[in-house]
Design an enzyme around this catalytic site. Structure first.
Site, PDB file in Angstrom:
ATOM      1  N   ASP A 108       0.807  -1.230   0.000  1.00 31.09           N
ATOM      2  CA  ASP A 108       0.000   0.000   0.000  1.00 31.09           C
ATOM      3  C   ASP A 108       0.837   1.275   0.000  1.00 31.09           C
ATOM      4  O   ASP A 108       0.446   2.298   0.572  1.00 31.09           O
ATOM      5  CB  ASP A 108      -0.973   0.012   1.202  1.00 31.09           C
TER       6      ASP A 108
ATOM      7  N   HIS B 191      -4.764  -1.890  -5.729  1.00 35.68           N
ATOM      8  CA  HIS B 191      -3.972  -0.774  -6.261  1.00 35.68           C
ATOM      9  C   HIS B 191      -4.929   0.313  -6.744  1.00 35.68           C
ATOM     10  O   HIS B 191      -5.700   0.103  -7.677  1.00 35.68           O
ATOM     11  CB  HIS B 191      -3.070  -1.262  -7.405  1.00 35.68           C
TER      12      HIS B 191
ATOM     13  N   GLN C 201       1.882  -6.235  -3.106  1.00 35.54           N
ATOM     14  CA  GLN C 201       2.354  -6.329  -1.721  1.00 35.54           C
ATOM     15  C   GLN C 201       3.648  -5.500  -1.555  1.00 35.54           C
ATOM     16  O   GLN C 201       3.818  -4.518  -2.249  1.00 35.54           O
ATOM     17  CB  GLN C 201       2.584  -7.791  -1.301  1.00 35.54           C
TER      18      GLN C 201
HETATM   19  P1  GDP Z   1      -0.836   0.244  -3.523  1.00 35.61           P
HETATM   20  O1  GDP Z   1      -1.412  -1.028  -3.004  1.00 35.61           O
HETATM   21  O2  GDP Z   1       0.631   0.338  -3.280  1.00 35.61           O
HETATM   22  O3  GDP Z   1      -1.201   0.518  -4.956  1.00 35.61           O
HETATM   23  O4  GDP Z   1      -1.497   1.411  -2.667  1.00 35.61           O
HETATM   24  P2  GDP Z   1      -3.053   1.539  -2.280  1.00 35.61           P
HETATM   25  O5  GDP Z   1      -3.813   1.979  -3.482  1.00 35.61           O
HETATM   26  O6  GDP Z   1      -3.535   0.343  -1.564  1.00 35.61           O
HETATM   27  O7  GDP Z   1      -2.974   2.676  -1.187  1.00 35.61           O
HETATM   28  C1  GDP Z   1      -2.460   3.926  -1.461  1.00 35.61           C
HETATM   29  C2  GDP Z   1      -3.560   4.969  -1.182  1.00 35.61           C
HETATM   30  O8  GDP Z   1      -2.999   6.256  -1.118  1.00 35.61           O
HETATM   31  C3  GDP Z   1      -4.587   5.059  -2.292  1.00 35.61           C
HETATM   32  O9  GDP Z   1      -5.821   5.387  -1.737  1.00 35.61           O
HETATM   33  C4  GDP Z   1      -4.067   6.175  -3.173  1.00 35.61           C
HETATM   34  O10 GDP Z   1      -5.106   6.822  -3.895  1.00 35.61           O
HETATM   35  C5  GDP Z   1      -3.483   7.097  -2.154  1.00 35.61           C
HETATM   36  N1  GDP Z   1      -2.301   7.872  -2.586  1.00 35.61           N
HETATM   37  C6  GDP Z   1      -1.286   7.511  -3.397  1.00 35.61           C
HETATM   38  N2  GDP Z   1      -0.339   8.477  -3.427  1.00 35.61           N
HETATM   39  C7  GDP Z   1      -0.779   9.474  -2.621  1.00 35.61           C
HETATM   40  C8  GDP Z   1      -0.238  10.720  -2.193  1.00 35.61           C
HETATM   41  O11 GDP Z   1       0.860  11.115  -2.564  1.00 35.61           O
HETATM   42  N3  GDP Z   1      -0.983  11.442  -1.318  1.00 35.61           N
HETATM   43  C9  GDP Z   1      -2.192  11.040  -0.857  1.00 35.61           C
HETATM   44  N4  GDP Z   1      -2.840  11.820  -0.006  1.00 35.61           N
HETATM   45  N5  GDP Z   1      -2.733   9.866  -1.229  1.00 35.61           N
HETATM   46  C10 GDP Z   1      -2.024   9.094  -2.085  1.00 35.61           C
HETATM   47  P1  IMO Z   2      -0.949  -4.279  -2.157  1.00 33.59           P
HETATM   48  O1  IMO Z   2      -0.508  -4.847  -3.468  1.00 33.59           O
HETATM   49  C1  IMO Z   2      -0.982  -4.672   2.168  1.00 33.59           C
HETATM   50  C2  IMO Z   2      -1.101  -8.726   3.786  1.00 33.59           C
HETATM   51  C3  IMO Z   2      -2.345  -9.137   4.531  1.00 33.59           C
HETATM   52  C4  IMO Z   2      -1.737 -10.074   5.566  1.00 33.59           C
HETATM   53  C5  IMO Z   2      -0.631 -10.777   4.769  1.00 33.59           C
HETATM   54  C6  IMO Z   2      -1.028 -12.132   4.223  1.00 33.59           C
HETATM   55  O2  IMO Z   2      -2.248  -3.548  -2.226  1.00 33.59           O
HETATM   56  O3  IMO Z   2       0.145  -3.505  -1.528  1.00 33.59           O
HETATM   57  P2  IMO Z   2      -2.581 -12.863   2.193  1.00 33.59           P
HETATM   58  O4  IMO Z   2      -4.045 -12.653   1.952  1.00 33.59           O
HETATM   59  O5  IMO Z   2      -1.710 -12.296   1.136  1.00 33.59           O
HETATM   60  O6  IMO Z   2      -2.258 -14.282   2.489  1.00 33.59           O
HETATM   61  O7  IMO Z   2      -2.275 -12.055   3.549  1.00 33.59           O
HETATM   62  O8  IMO Z   2      -0.323  -9.902   3.687  1.00 33.59           O
HETATM   63  N1  IMO Z   2      -1.331  -8.218   2.412  1.00 33.59           N
HETATM   64  C7  IMO Z   2      -1.252  -6.928   2.071  1.00 33.59           C
HETATM   65  N2  IMO Z   2      -1.033  -5.838   2.832  1.00 33.59           N
HETATM   66  N3  IMO Z   2      -1.113  -4.553   0.841  1.00 33.59           N
HETATM   67  C8  IMO Z   2      -1.298  -5.634   0.065  1.00 33.59           C
HETATM   68  O9  IMO Z   2      -1.280  -5.582  -1.272  1.00 33.59           O
HETATM   69  C9  IMO Z   2      -1.420  -6.899   0.678  1.00 33.59           C
HETATM   70  N4  IMO Z   2      -1.625  -8.162   0.227  1.00 33.59           N
HETATM   71  C10 IMO Z   2      -1.555  -8.956   1.300  1.00 33.59           C
HETATM   72  O10 IMO Z   2      -2.985  -8.043   5.127  1.00 33.59           O
HETATM   73  O11 IMO Z   2      -1.108  -9.325   6.570  1.00 33.59           O
HETATM   74 MG    MG Z   3      -2.931  -1.692  -1.781  1.00 36.87          MG
END
Ligand code: GDP
Ligand code: IMO
Ligand code: MG
Length: 428
Positions: A14, A42, A225
């Site tokens: 994330d 994502h 991840q």
């Molecule tokens: P990923 O799994 O690595 O793609 O990340 P996620 O989408 O799960 O979580 C990142 C969150 O932060 C999302 O809700 C994005 O829209 C948000 N985001 C990404 N970059 C920025 C930033 O620079 N500032 C803010 N405020 N939000 C961001």
């Molecule tokens: P993105 O791509 C954050 C975490 C779960 C749990 C551990 C194992 O969005 O960054 P699983 O279901 O994979 O067997 O769970 O991994 N986890 C993530 N945490 N971002 C993710 O993906 C995750 N994918 C799995 O919360 O701790």
């Molecule tokens: Mg994510």
């Protein structure tokens, strides 16, 4: 030959990979996912549109980019078709530009059921906190040589036979804990109902990647991840079951090290973690609350609140070295705008001694004491800033601090969720 790129999360996921892959994909011909499954979430924000991708590479949003789901990914065929439907609703075409590796293994409905049973009924208070998407159980079957590859849909007789064998093994477990046994015929028939739809996407993806490489077309590998969730290098057992680290690209997509892959490490300006497991720099009270509320830190897949804490440079140094990171994208710096002081962890103490290397043992990580330095907060708005020299001086100092510690340049800074809210410090 041109450069290829890998986008890898350097923390516990994330970090903002989706936003950055979308941003970079504008100039990319081919985007490839190489591990994980629909446990990923994502997020891509374009104006008032929010698209969350789970299994399909974030490059899909750019209509000129082809996308591959590589052999290292575990694919829930039902989740896949659901995601396609959602993308199509957004007007994003998928047929003819999205390829699903025939060698990827399937996540079948019982995998997610077993994932939930193990978490809820067997591990009890030793939960991993999985997403319950069946990721671990599917990779288990793959490594146990009883998994079902997507290619088995080419040969229904073979699929039927292999499924029966797998289901017999699963039933030993299910019956053993007093659960209703599975019926392999039912699973088979349900798969046959979606077979035609899936076959539109299933391909031999190896030549597609190799052709792109030979033509010098830029390929972007999208990690899911994060490094600290890697099954070998992460904080085991509180990890996912795949290799988000750079090595996963080679085994999970069908390319060799001569592809000249530049590794872009995505780092959130603080740290988050979903699920259980050690988190040395976890914040408490007001600080954690500010990060969670301002950063909207709720899981993009499960909606669970993410645990939040300070930037852990000691862990990041490990991730940087492990993956040969060439440059860093720093995201969500805007979330720290209101902090008076910002803590950064520069090392760990364990039983009174300063550790030289990052420990992966969860029982050590549970006990380490982070060594903190404090950086002055900028107490000013960075949200939406698009030029480096418009950042407050103290925010620039924070970025320099990170670069100095990690010895890797920060090439992009993200100041908001939208594509446009980005500072390109250095073009790749
Ligand atoms: P990923 O799994 O690595 O793609 O990340 P996620 O989408 O799960 O979580 C990142 C969150 O932060 C999302 O809700 C994005 O829209 C948000 N985001 C990404 N970059 C920025 C930033 O620079 N500032 C803010 N405020 N939000 C961001
Ligand atoms: P993105 O791509 C954050 C975490 C779960 C749990 C551990 C194992 O969005 O960054 P699983 O279901 O994979 O067997 O769970 O991994 N986890 C993530 N945490 N971002 C993710 O993906 C995750 N994918 C799995 O919360 O701790
Ligand atoms: Mg994510």
């Amino acid at each position: 030959m041109g450069n290829n790129y890998a986008v890898i999360g350097l923390q516990w996921g994330d970090e903002g990979k989706g936003k950055i892959v979308d941003l970079l994909s504008e100039k990319i011909k081919l985007t490839v996912r190489y591990q994980g499954g629909h446990n990923a979430g994502h997020t891509v924000i374009i104006g008032d549109k929010k698209i969350v991708l789970h299994l399909i590479p974030s490059g899909i949003i750019h209509s000129d980019t082809k996308c591959i789901i590589g052999n290292g990914v575990v694919v829930d065929p039902y989740a896949f078709l659901k995601e396609i439907k959602e993308l199509n609703k957004f007007g994003i075409k998928t047929e003819g530009r999205l390829y699903l590796s025939k060698d990827a293994h399937m996540i079948l409905p019982f995998h997610s059921k077993i994932d939930a049973i193990i978490e809820e009924e067997i591990r009890g208070d030793q939960k991993i906190g999985t997403t319950k998407r069946g990721i671990g159980p599917s990779y288990e079957d793959k490594a146990g040589r009883r998994g079902i590859k997507l290619s088995s849909l080419y040969n229904p007789e073979y699929l039927k036979r292999e499924l029966e064998y797998l289901v017999n093994i699963k039933n030993l477990f299910l019956k053993g804990i007093g659960k209703e046994p599975l019926k392999s015929n039912k699973i088979y028939e349900e798969l046959m109902e979606i077979r035609e739809e899936l076959l539109k996407y299933i391909s031999d993806t190896f030549p597609i990647i190799q052709d792109a490489k030979e033509k010098g077309e830029t390929i972007l590998f999208e990690g899911a991840q994060g490094v600290l969730l890697d099954i070998d290098y992460g904080t085991y057992p509180y990890v996912s079951s795949s290799h988000p680290t750079v090595g996963g690209i080679f085994t999970g997509s069908g390319i060799g090290p001569d592809a000249n892959i530049k590794v872009i490490g995505i780092v959130k300006a603080y740290t988050t973690r979903v699920g259980k497991g050690p988190f040395p720099t976890e914040a408490t009270g007001k600080d954690e609350k500010t990060m969670r509320e301002k950063g909207k830190e709720y899981g993009a897949t499960t909606g669970r609140p993410r645990r939040c804490g300070w930037l852990d440079l000691f862990a990041l140094k490990y991730s940087v070295k492990l993956n040969g990171v060439n440059s860093i994208v720093l995201t969500k710096i805007d979330i720290l705008d209101s902090f008076e002081k910002i803590k950064v962890c520069t090392g760990y103490k364990y039983k009174g001694k300063t550790l030289k290397n990052f420990p992966t043992e969860s029982w050590i990580l549970e006990e380490v004491e982070p060594i903190y330095d404090e950086v002055e907060g900028w107490k000013d708005v960075t949200s939406g800033i698009t030029e480096y020299n418009k950042l407050p001086q103290k925010a620039q100092n924070y970025i320099k601090y990170i670069e100095n510690y990690l010895k890797v340049p920060v090439s992009i800074i993200s100041t908001g969720p939208d594509r446009k809210e980005t500072i390109i410090v250095k073009e790749f």
